[in-house]
Design a protein around this motif. Structure first.
Motif, PDB file in Angstrom:
ATOM      1  N   LEU A  70       8.192   1.365   3.157  1.00 24.09           N
ATOM      2  CA  LEU A  70       7.763   2.306   4.178  1.00 24.09           C
ATOM      3  C   LEU A  70       9.009   2.689   4.958  1.00 24.09           C
ATOM      4  O   LEU A  70       9.749   1.812   5.429  1.00 24.09           O
ATOM      5  N   LEU A 159       5.513   7.512   8.632  1.00 19.11           N
ATOM      6  CA  LEU A 159       6.146   6.618   7.676  1.00 19.11           C
ATOM      7  C   LEU A 159       5.913   7.147   6.271  1.00 19.11           C
ATOM      8  O   LEU A 159       4.777   7.455   5.897  1.00 19.11           O
ATOM      9  N   PHE A 161       5.711   6.500   2.372  1.00 19.98           N
ATOM     10  CA  PHE A 161       5.421   5.396   1.465  1.00 19.98           C
ATOM     11  C   PHE A 161       6.014   5.745   0.101  1.00 19.98           C
ATOM     12  O   PHE A 161       5.684   6.786  -0.475  1.00 19.98           O
TER      13      PHE A 161
END
Length: 170
Positions: A70, A159, A161
């Motif tokens: 992340l 964030l 991924f």
């Protein structure tokens, strides 16, 4: 600049009185303050100390083949990486509580905001009753599977991924 209500001396450029909180009146000759918003910059130092472009392959450096990462792309600490291993018992807590695995220190983040878990070959994002909600690709979620390239939003943090062994952009 003095407050017209209580007479308190405030620093130049203040919009509100630091003593009573009332709005400060500006003289017509004073320019209005200008706020400029800048796009977030992700600069992760390379080996020579120079930043490199945001490339998934660069961000996946050191991530195990079955793991994921992340990366904070917006918010304080942009560029921070959190490596997730594909362990059957993996549960990563995200929140403003100091004991969180991913500590995001901002008032828009609940103390216990979200979790990322790994189960049966898939990473999952879970909202754990946060006040502002958790979003996956700008859609509110309670529980949703993650794919490589997804954007998880927790408060004002975004964030990215990325998972090398999963379908998606990586």
């Amino acid at each position: 600049m003095y407050c017209n209500r209580c007479g308190h001396a405030n620093p130049p450029g203040a919009n509100f009185c630091s003593s009573c909180g009332s709005r400060l009146e500006r003289a017509s000759s004073e320019p209005e303050p200008v706020t400029t918003a800048l796009a977030p910059v992700i600069a992760v130092p390379g080996e020579a100390g120079e930043p490199f472009q945001l490339e998934p392959s660069d961000l996946l450096h050191g991530v195990p083949p079955a793991g994921a990462v992340l990366v904070v792309t917006r918010g304080p600490g942009a560029g921070s990486r959190f490596v997730l291993s594909a362990d059957g018992s993996l549960v990563v807590t995200i929140g403003r509580h100091p004991d969180s695995d991913i500590f995001l220190d901002d008032i828009t983040v609940s103390r216990r905001h979200a979790e990322v878990s790994y189960n049966d070959g898939t990473f999952w994002a879970h909202d754990v009753g946060s006040l502002n909600g958790t979003y996956l690709n700008r859609q509110s979620i309670d529980n949703a599977p993650l794919s490589s390239g997804d954007e998880l939003q927790v408060g004002r943090f975004r964030l990215l991924f990325l998972a090398p062994g999963m379908p998606g952009q990586a």
